[in-house]
Scaffold this motif. Sequence first.
Motif, PDB file in Angstrom:
ATOM      1  N   GLU A  16       0.907  -1.404  -0.035  1.00 22.56           N
ATOM      2  CA  GLU A  16       0.021  -0.249   0.029  1.00 22.56           C
ATOM      3  C   GLU A  16       0.970   1.269  -0.040  1.00 22.56           C
ATOM      4  OE1 GLU A  16      -2.560  -1.205  -0.594  1.00 22.56           O
ATOM      5  OE2 GLU A  16      -2.607  -3.137   0.365  1.00 22.56           O
ATOM      6  N   TRP A  19       2.146   1.689  -3.395  1.00 18.83           N
ATOM      7  CA  TRP A  19       1.195   2.507  -4.501  1.00 18.83           C
ATOM      8  C   TRP A  19       1.258   3.923  -3.941  1.00 18.83           C
ATOM      9  CZ3 TRP A  19      -2.678   5.535  -4.140  1.00 18.83           C
ATOM     10  CH2 TRP A  19      -3.587   5.715  -5.244  1.00 18.83           C
ATOM     11  N   LEU A  20       1.328   4.294  -2.766  1.00 23.84           N
ATOM     12  CA  LEU A  20       1.209   5.948  -2.441  1.00 23.84           C
ATOM     13  C   LEU A  20       2.451   6.550  -2.942  1.00 23.84           C
ATOM     14  CD1 LEU A  20       0.055   5.642   1.254  1.00 23.84           C
ATOM     15  CD2 LEU A  20      -1.355   6.632  -0.876  1.00 23.84           C
ATOM     16  N   ASN A  23       1.373   7.003  -6.702  1.00 21.62           N
ATOM     17  CA  ASN A  23       0.504   8.064  -6.927  1.00 21.62           C
ATOM     18  C   ASN A  23       1.295   9.406  -6.763  1.00 21.62           C
ATOM     19  OD1 ASN A  23      -2.269   8.655  -7.602  1.00 21.62           O
ATOM     20  ND2 ASN A  23      -2.715   9.502  -5.706  1.00 21.62           N
ATOM     21  N   ASN A  52      -7.232   8.358  -8.339  1.00 18.22           N
ATOM     22  CA  ASN A  52      -6.526   7.214  -7.980  1.00 18.22           C
ATOM     23  C   ASN A  52      -6.721   7.054  -6.449  1.00 18.22           C
ATOM     24  OD1 ASN A  52      -5.611   6.754 -10.478  1.00 18.22           O
ATOM     25  ND2 ASN A  52      -3.510   7.455 -10.010  1.00 18.22           N
ATOM     26  N   PHE A  56      -8.330   3.874  -4.199  1.00 15.95           N
ATOM     27  CA  PHE A  56      -7.155   3.301  -3.348  1.00 15.95           C
ATOM     28  C   PHE A  56      -8.093   3.166  -2.054  1.00 15.95           C
ATOM     29  CE2 PHE A  56      -4.053   4.233  -0.001  1.00 15.95           C
ATOM     30  CZ  PHE A  56      -3.447   2.753  -0.017  1.00 15.95           C
ATOM     31  N   ARG A  60      -8.602  -0.976  -1.414  1.00 14.10           N
ATOM     32  CA  ARG A  60      -7.392  -1.199  -0.750  1.00 14.10           C
ATOM     33  C   ARG A  60      -7.428  -1.074   0.727  1.00 14.10           C
ATOM     34  NH1 ARG A  60      -5.319  -5.459  -2.681  1.00 14.10           N
ATOM     35  NH2 ARG A  60      -3.774  -5.052  -0.901  1.00 14.10           N
ATOM     36  N   THR A  93      -1.095   9.821   3.342  1.00 12.36           N
ATOM     37  CA  THR A  93      -2.167  10.381   2.484  1.00 12.36           C
ATOM     38  C   THR A  93      -2.743  11.778   2.988  1.00 12.36           C
ATOM     39  OG1 THR A  93      -3.975   9.370   3.759  1.00 12.36           O
ATOM     40  CG2 THR A  93      -3.271   8.318   1.739  1.00 12.36           C
TER      41      THR A  93
END
Length: 704
Positions: A16, A19-20, A23, A52, A56, A60, A93
């Motif tokens: 995860e 993935w960040l 992004n 995105n 997410f 996720r 985030t």
Amino acid sequence: MNSGRDKDCKNFFNRELSWLEFNKRVLLEASDGNNSNPILERMKFLAISSSNLDEFFMVRVASLYDKIHAGFSEPDPAGMTPAEQIESIVVQTQRMVQSQYGYYTKTLVPRLKKEGIVFLKRKELDQQQKDYLQKLYKNTIYPVLTPVVVDKSRPFPLVVNKSVNIALLLKDEESEGKEGVTFGMVQVPSVLDRLVRVPSSGGKDCFVFLEDIIKMNIDTLFTGHRVVTMACCRVTRNTDQGLDEEEAEDLLQAIQEFIKKRKWGLVIRLEIEQGMDPGLLTILKEEFELSDKNIYEVKGPLDLTFLMKISMLSGYDHLRYPAYQPQPVKELIDSEDIFDAIRQKDILLHHPFTSFDSVIDFVKQAANDPKVLAIKQTLYRVSGNSPIVEALAQAAENGKQVTVLVELKARFDEQNNIIWAKRLEMAGCHVIYGLVGLKTHCKILLVVRMEDDGIKRYVHLGTGNYNDTTARLYTDIGLFTSNPYFGADASAVFNRLSGYSRLTGMYKLDVAPMTLRGRFTSLIRAEAEHARNGSKARIIAKINSLVDEKIINELYKASKAGVKIDLIVRGICCLKPGIKGLSENIRVRSIVGRFLEHSRIFYFSNNGNGQMFLSSADWMTRNLDRRIEILFPVEDEGIFSEIKKILDIYLRDNVKARVLDREGGYSKVQRRGKEIISSQEYFCREAVSLSQAAVSEKERLLEI
């Protein structure tokens, strides 16, 4: 007792968080101060990063909360429990959202204003604009609105996933001095344009947000009450609630019910307008059962995906990338018979640099060719007005045997695929809705034709979807072939999809979940063995994501054996490169550019006898174990060389490429003293050059 496992955890990045990082690279294409992207293209990247992030959270992050609620606390390969992952995700985030809105307010809005694109606030409106908006509100907006209040007879409203809403507190004008306020809410209707263009002077394009227009007229919705406070909010819900395929008697009906439930999943994120009244926020937190870590306060309009529409405004081509027209495939220029061209040699397609029209034309010609007996195709994601689907329907209406597997479980495209499945069935196609427990993700198209010397099969295999819209936006590779061994394997695959046939004795293709994992493992191990024997050994893999723990461990073993490994991974990468004694021979780079990198290419040097493969699969556990995927070899020497060159250009990219370090960060490639190469721009120029050369050669031959 767990020391071995703890040690292994240091060898993996968390999925995860990786993935960040991806992004973040998307966001950098919008906000990087040294970036050469035109302003409207930056706007697209900012919108994409926002979209995105929505997905997410819906998928996720939602799955992590599901694990926590179920009491699951097992750590992932990186050693992080679901709760620990959530904590890290929240920190990352929150920073990302601050970066998004910091760029939006401080850079994007002022730059757009200079170019004549203006977002107006209430205090900036002149009288003409106010009058225009007042009339628009009365005639168009007001009739659509539904004001809701919460009291003993009216429960808290169901707030639709990703909808923008105005939450407010009201007080009865006749009860001044008395205690108590009433909670109200108005959904900003998605059936109306979010951005409203208003009259302006000086040739500017001026817009007002729909929610601001509603706020300006909020008193018309709650007459007899005074609005104490109001602010916009938006919820993100869990859309990954699980589909029980085993128990479903009718898969189509089960998926339709699943789509309906998606709107009302558990709220996992609440975005609020900056400065929301604490009392109003408390009500929302209690109703949605959220803690402070689930709250995202933003300085600007909620949901930045609206920027995608603004980026498409007419009259601003100078603020976009130069227009690029996908080029015709050189082997098919002026070719009236696509089957004849494929019979002569295998044909490589490299989208969007070469046109996807050749695939559409292939299906259209097959649909109307009296010699064609059958067409079989898999569809995972197709466009909203798909010429492929229409051609397949036409083929069935023309009496061809048409079999189409429409994967109903393609996430967020389920409804679209249901519509197409019904359209195909009505035309007389045999439609398969996918297999229970497996997603059919492979991209394969088979045409069976009766020719003078008997039955001949023509096959198209690809790395991307049969989607004419995304084929202009995604980089993918396809192959046309009439090789009888590919044809036999294609028939076997479709027999497996439509019935119970086992995939035995395949000639060329490897198929997940049956043989694909084993094939990749043996190819990697073979390179390791070559290295141990003193031979030069090399692996180059271009994929979207690298997550599978077993594949990563095989790559680590190969690296330790001396194999030089280059990985071009667009998105998630859980492998840690550059660790001494483990992965010092592995380099990882990511390219985020004008087009979405989507092709999957695998090269193995094989002791000087290079092997090249294309696939629909990434190195993810889901692709290898829970999906129908295909890996196919590139055997034509000319095409082999072309794809090897494609990989080499990607590895030389020093404009859009970023390199992964052992800490999980990405940095730009050092290009001092090197030729400047942007891979996607290179492929655009090359496609134009090759197409022009092919046209010139055909003209020369006609003159002879």
